[in-house]
Scaffold this active site. Structure first.
Site, short mmCIF file in Angstrom:
data_model
loop_
_atom_site.label_atom_id
_atom_site.label_comp_id
_atom_site.label_asym_id
_atom_site.label_seq_id
_atom_site.Cartn_x
_atom_site.Cartn_y
_atom_site.Cartn_z
N ASP A 1 0.84 -1.19 0.00
CA ASP A 1 0.00 0.00 0.00
C ASP A 1 0.88 1.24 0.00
O ASP A 1 2.02 1.21 0.46
CB ASP A 1 -0.89 -0.03 1.25
CG ASP A 1 -1.81 1.17 1.37
OD1 ASP A 1 -2.33 1.62 0.33
OD2 ASP A 1 -2.01 1.64 2.50
N ASP B 1 -0.40 4.91 0.88
CA ASP B 1 -0.72 5.88 1.92
C ASP B 1 -0.61 5.27 3.31
O ASP B 1 -1.20 4.24 3.59
CB ASP B 1 -2.12 6.45 1.71
CG ASP B 1 -2.28 7.05 0.33
OD1 ASP B 1 -1.32 7.66 -0.16
OD2 ASP B 1 -3.36 6.89 -0.27
#
Length: 174
Positions: free
Chosen positions: A7, A9
């Protein structure tokens, strides 16, 4: 070769810091990361939730996020032994696409465009591992979910947890 989805963020890019900085500036507050333990900013200020959430809809919001300490170096190392894919749920905030792409190209130039996956539901990702700060992305994910520690997920359990990028290195390269 094993495949790791990562991922962006709050795992590679420090979204919390910018979000808090903007909120504190605009609302004349002094909230810190400690105030977000086990929760999200819009949950502790529900009367301002719409405005708080609107920050991330600004097309430039994601462009200048700080790189999480150690992420660049560890991802570069992992890229030598694993198939690496950056999987960001950018479709939750479609206006973020250009800024996220530019950010990745600037800070992770050793990754190719074919290693970026802009999606909504991460269960479509076919990988052996998914490193993410949000356990909701592990639902229906067929590989192993690895929870990257963030203030909001402090009380989550039931997953392998890595506190930082040094721990990611140790988990995969030791």
């Amino acid at each position: 070769m094993k495949r790791i989805a990562i991922d962006m963020d709050e795992v590679m890019a420090d979204l919390h810091k910018k979000h808090l900085d903007l909120f504190n500036r605009d609302y004349n507050e002094n909230l810190t990361t400690d105030d977000l333990i086990g929760t999200r900013l819009w949950k502790i200020r529900p009367h301002d939730a719409d405005d708080i959430l609107a920050y991330v809809d600004d097309p430039t919001f994601f462009r200048d996020l700080e790189v999480m300490e150690g992420s660049r170096e560890v991802i570069k190392e992992l890229n030598e032994s694993f198939e690496i894919y950056i999987t960001t749920a950018a479709m939750e905030h479609p206006s973020s696409f250009a800024a996220k792409y530019e950010w990745l190209k600037e800070h992770f130039p050793f990754l190719s465009d074919s290693q970026f996956v802009f999606c909504g539901n991460k269960s479509i990702i076919h990988a052996d591992y998914l490193i993410d700060d949000s356990p909701r992305h592990f639902k229906n994910f067929r590989g192993e979910g690895i929870l990257f520690s963030a203030p909001h997920n402090r009380y989550e359990s039931g997953y392998v947890r890595v506190e930082n990028w040094g721990k990611v290195r140790k988990y995969f390269l030791s």
